[in-house]
Design a protein around this motif. Structure first.
Motif, PDB file in Angstrom:
ATOM      1  N   ASN A 138       0.839  -1.216   0.000  1.00  0.00           N
ATOM      2  CA  ASN A 138       0.000   0.000   0.000  1.00  0.00           C
ATOM      3  C   ASN A 138       0.865   1.255   0.000  1.00  0.00           C
ATOM      4  O   ASN A 138       0.518   2.269  -0.610  1.00  0.00           O
ATOM      5  N   TYR A 179       1.986   1.590  -3.585  1.00  0.00           N
ATOM      6  CA  TYR A 179       0.849   2.060  -4.380  1.00  0.00           C
ATOM      7  C   TYR A 179       0.716   3.589  -4.266  1.00  0.00           C
ATOM      8  O   TYR A 179       0.525   4.287  -5.251  1.00  0.00           O
ATOM      9  N   ASN A 234      -1.390  -1.151  -8.385  1.00  0.00           N
ATOM     10  CA  ASN A 234      -2.581  -0.904  -7.592  1.00  0.00           C
ATOM     11  C   ASN A 234      -3.819  -1.626  -8.090  1.00  0.00           C
ATOM     12  O   ASN A 234      -4.270  -1.352  -9.211  1.00  0.00           O
ATOM     13  N   THR A 283      -7.753   3.431  -5.583  1.00  0.00           N
ATOM     14  CA  THR A 283      -6.725   2.553  -6.161  1.00  0.00           C
ATOM     15  C   THR A 283      -5.789   2.065  -5.060  1.00  0.00           C
ATOM     16  O   THR A 283      -4.568   2.103  -5.214  1.00  0.00           O
ATOM     17  N   CYS A 325      -4.573   3.218  -2.381  1.00  0.00           N
ATOM     18  CA  CYS A 325      -3.545   4.051  -1.768  1.00  0.00           C
ATOM     19  C   CYS A 325      -4.076   4.594  -0.452  1.00  0.00           C
ATOM     20  O   CYS A 325      -5.280   4.689  -0.244  1.00  0.00           O
TER      21      CYS A 325
END
Lengths: 662, 662
Positions: free
Chosen positions: A127, A130, A327, A393, A395
């Motif tokens: 994450n 991403y 992602n 996405t 994040c």
């Protein structure tokens, strides 16, 4: 030479000032009296319009749109939202060279940081990566800062992790992630909304002092959290709390059995290495790239070491797995109903605002260095959109990173293209080499983070605060200790509270000063500041150093009367002639409201009782208008409102001059 | 004659100003440069001490204690707490005559009002009378206002009743009363605490505008509540809500069956009578006593009518019973534990603060009229103790009543003795004649209250607000409609919120102005205010009209740069010489913090890029010190800090003068 010309000019100036006796005085007052006679009736609509403009559009964003053809306006509009279409046209190969180098440098810095920061937010490593891929791309199109480096940052990660784990235990990975994405979404919405509704100025209410303290405290807290990874303590044995007391306790409790010496060796040695490179970079600016690539190097080296020695078998915690590929969509994961909606909203608002303050501060700093303008509100829209898209996405909250932006700047970036380069590198990393991070020891990430957050401890700033403004220093320390000893939120709360307290204090207790005449000039100044400024017999001159509002009107009135009392005491002692005129220097009084006018009326009455004549010197337009509307001018008499203190003194002068030459 | 002397003086003054060329300029700057050279190192302790003093002891309460013998200090201390021991010594028979008349007048006014106001607070009639017996006595000993008339007041009664009935249904008389006494107790504690800790200035945060709106709204709400009594609607059919919509609805729903024509006849006719007397009293000040005694008269007459006609048999609601005898102790009734403790505390704080604002406002008004000082904090201590003692003797929150205080003043009271007289009359009433009120129709009380609260609608004030300050007007209307359409608390909330909003707005968006030279003087003024003030070629002079703090530093910096841009545009159009110097007039800048200094540094840098020299004119002591601490003076150079704008212009003048005479 200039000296000579000066003297000539002064002579001339002097003559002008003295002028023909009959002439000077009127001409000195004329424009004024004329003005006073009939203050221009203020047009309501116009008035409100100006206020709104100054409050929300103070930067006059539509200036460039003025008298342009529709088509042109459309282009300008698009360029306003996507500045890239503006600067892309003028983009050159030389610029690209700079951006390429800068992009690669910050990429090598951000990848290891991202993995660590993701842990700080209790999120899976990917994450973090991403969040260094999608958001920078979005920002590159919408942002107007050329030097900012976008991605996850330590403080926001910590804050987010802290707030989120109060709601859901990070062990429940999926719901925890969903909450994180939802919070990120609302962080973006908050930022977008603030920008769209031109409320950017609201973040100015977080004072610099408070931020310094908060950042410092966060740095300490983050560093403490890293002791876990650095000493190889198992998460199960480590406290969830972030305050120094709990953390240190669980560190020492685990000392005899919980620590892992191999981990400590790796962690400490690389930490030493990183700090050394940091020092080198500081000492000599042209080696800025040394600390920038050091983290990547240490990751590679340490990973390699662990791989060949299989130290992980001896209890050296390793990253072990980072999901491969870019992602995945998280659009479906947002909590758009249920109990978590509200919680995510609250968390998002807080995280979003903190992220904003950091990004805007960075933007402004570098914009000032390279002398280009940044529209705070437009920035907020860009950051907001970036985080909204990010939240869809996978994040979490991204913003501008101080450390990476500095590197970006020093590496000679020209435009946001450096962010695109960085994003592409992260893209490749995700697609190809994430598996290689399997054997990366957590200790390295810990030491990288510690080395990174050290920069957030700004001692010089704190010392400067102490020197310049004790109250600011108190606010700074309050925020700092709040974060270190209680929790991030509490620290933040203290910071905001103290910031406001300061504003309110300023507004309730404005300064007032006695003025005296500086010999051989017409200038009247604070007698405390200019000891040889002479007070004029029978006249007391007081300056009010603030707008007069309900919050201070009573204080101001009573303060002036107290100056008078003190003065009269002094006069009695020295047997001087008693005071007959009180001149209030109004230049600094920028505005007045009804309470203020009431106070002035009461002042006038009290003075009448003492047979002292009240006079006002140089009230500003707005104040004048209001005094007229309220018929106050009739009360004290037009003839007692003057262009300047010296004019007022001149008018009451005969008495004075007699005294001056007995 | 004075004119002649004037002229002489002006000549002299002129000569002095021009002076010997070599002499003037240095002497003009000398004290300054000397000062700038080494700003007096500020002593921390001293600095903090002054801040604390100005914030909490701005009225210097201990002045009189200075260098006095211990014994004397003790006496002064007692007199400070019980001013009566101070003024009693100088008490004369003539004073007593005034106080006697005033006391009797306000007594005749307060007795019927008390009964009505008690109903407004959903309390038995006698509690109202109790509150006009004990509290005035306490105040007479501790209070420092000579004109205030103590007792229950409409707004506080309404507020209290409204807040209390949200917690306990008034039908449960005993617990409701207990809650009321507890709230009163905490109201007193709040007031005492505010006074004791010198936090009196906090009430200044309720702006005059907001109060006007709130009072007006409360007046409407109270009047609406009285329709119940005036139309003889049964409580069971009447809404509990206070907002205009609900009240009017339940009024009209009851129209065809719920009203009682006899009640209406009595109520309306006496209301007409009361309003008439009010009008007479307004028209001719010497008949002030007519409206003062009218309520008592109407009570007597109407009671008599009802008694002989036995109209109560025809459904005319009557008081029916007021408990005989003076205040019973309620010390045992306070909720000092349990869920109601917290609620009572919250209610008490709100009611206490509202009561304070009213009492302090009254005290200040009349003190200003008779020119004696009132120590706000000491007043709060007096009012607090009064309400605490009151809460132990079956009283509810008492404070100063606008209407009765005005009557008291006009009836020629000299001291708080008038309150003692009033209390004694109330005492006799309680002991002897309460049974006579049995047949008093509620309609009369309703009409008395309506007639009383009409005075709270201050249209002139509202109009003045509109004329003087649109934002104030908005705050006023906000509070007003909040009270009328939603509820008393909401109105109050809006009032406070808007008051703060205004302060914050003032601090974020200070004014700036371009200055020009007023011909044939050394005076520089806002060119918008003085159209014939001339700007000087190649020099731009900007004045900042506020302290520079974190909340506005960025705005100020950007605003100044915008002034510059606009000016450069103008210059290009007219092909004038380009700007080389930017002088910032700092006189109104009363303080600066670190953010402010950062902003100035950024301003300096941006100007450097444009090759424009920044200069500061007349910064105050504090600002100077801070600029030096922060080494800002080194950055822009000492030589660019001037005593006054004209000095700065003189220094950059040669260029100017050449332009002026081509």
């Amino acid at each position: 030479m200039s000296g000579r010309v000066n003297d000539d000019f002064i002579k001339k100036e002097g003559d002008i000032t003295s002028g023909p006796p009959s002439g000077r005085h009127p001409s000195g007052r004329l424009p004024y009296i004329h003005k006073v006679g009939k203050p221009p009736k203020q047009n309501l609509v116009k008035e409100i319009a100006t206020t709104v403009k100054e409050t929300f559009f103070s930067d006059d964003p539509f200036r460039s749109f003025k008298d342009q053809p529709k088509s042109k306006q459309f282009v300008l509009g698009v360029e306003a939202i996507f500045p890239i279409f503006n600067w892309a046209r003028g983009y050159t190969l030389t610029k690209f060279r700079g951006d390429l180098i800068a992009g690669l440098t910050i990429a090598s810095l951000c990848i290891p940081q991202d993995i660590g920061y993701a842990k700080l937010a209790n999120l899976p490593a990917q994450n973090g990566l991403y969040s260094s891929f999608v958001p920078p791309l979005v920002y590159a199109f919408m942002g107007s800062s050329r030097d900012i480096a976008i991605g996850p940052v330590a403080v926001v990660s910590l804050l987010l992790g802290d707030l989120l784990q109060n709601e859901i235990d990070p062990k429940n990975v999926v719901p925890y992630q969903r909450l994180a994405f939802t919070a990120t979404f609302f962080a973006g919405v908050t930022q977008l909304a603030l920008g769209f509704f031109r409320l950017g100025f609201l973040i100015d209410f977080l004072s610099h002092a408070a931020i310094v303290g908060f950042m410092g405290g966060a740095a300490i807290t983050i560093a403490l959290q890293q002791l876990k990874g650095l000493l190889g303590i198992k998460t199960s044995q480590f406290t969830k709390k972030t305050d120094i007391v709990h953390v240190l306790r669980s560190v020492f409790h685990t000392a005899h059995h919980g620590w892992n010496w191999q981990t400590i060796v790796i962690g400490v040695s690389f930490l030493a290495f990183l700090l050394l490179t940091k020092y080198i970079g500081k000492r000599n600016k042209k080696y800025f790239w040394v600390p920038a690539i050091a983290p990547m190097i240490s990751v590679i080296v340490s990973t390699f070491c662990v791989y060949i020695t299989r130290a992980d078998k001896d209890g050296v915690a390793i990253v072990s797995h980072i999901k491969k590929g870019i992602n995945p969509s998280s659009a479906g994961d947002l909590f758009l109903t249920g109990e978590y909606l509200g919680k995510a909203f609250r968390i998002g608002v807080v995280a979003g605002i903190i992220a904003l303050t950091e990004a805007i501060a960075i933007g402004r700093t570098f914009a000032a260095m390279k002398d280009y303008k940044i529209d705070g509100n437009k920035e907020m829209v860009a950051l907001g959109s970036m985080n909204i898209i990010g939240s869809l996405t996978s994040c979490y909250v991204a913003t501008g990173s101080f450390s990476r932006s500095a590197v970006n700047y020093m590496a000679g970036c020209h435009t946001a293209v450096s962010n695109i380069i960085m994003a592409s590198v992260v893209f490749l990393t995700l697609e190809l080499i994430t598996p290689l991070f399997k054997y990366t020891p957590n200790a390295i990430l810990a030491s990288i983070i510690i080395a990174a957050v050290v920069g957030l401890l700004d001692f010089e700033a704190a010392i400067l605060l102490w020197k310049i403004d004790k109250f600011d220093f108190a606010a700074c320390m309050g925020a700092f200790f709040g974060v270190v000893f209680v929790s991030v939120e509490i620290g933040l709360l203290i910071a905001v509270a103290l910031s406001f307290a300061k504003i309110l204090l300023q507004v309730t207790r404005p300064r007032t000063a006695l003025l005296g005449k500086i010999s051989r000039t017409n200038v009247y100044r604070n007698i405390q500041q200019y000891p040889d400024a002479k007070q004029i017999p029978r006249i007391l001159i007081v300056r009010i150093d603030s707008a007069i509002y309900f919050s201070n009107s009573n204080y101001i009135k009573e303060r002036i009367l107290r100056w008078l009392d003190d003065e009269e005491e002094r006069i009695e002692e020295h047997g001087l002639p008693k005071i007959e005129h009180l001149i209030v220097e109004m230049s600094p009084v920028t505005d007045i409201d009804t309470s203020g006018i009431h106070a002035l009326e009461e002042l006038y009455r009290s003075l009448q009782k003492k047979e002292i004549q009240l006079a006002l010197a140089n009230p500003g337009t707005i104040v004048l208008e209001k005094l007229y509307e309220a018929k106050y001018s009739d009360l004290i008499g037009d003839s007692n409102i003057f262009l300047s203190v010296s004019d007022a003194v001149l008018t009451y002068a005969p008495k004075t001059s007699n005294i001056e030459e007995p």
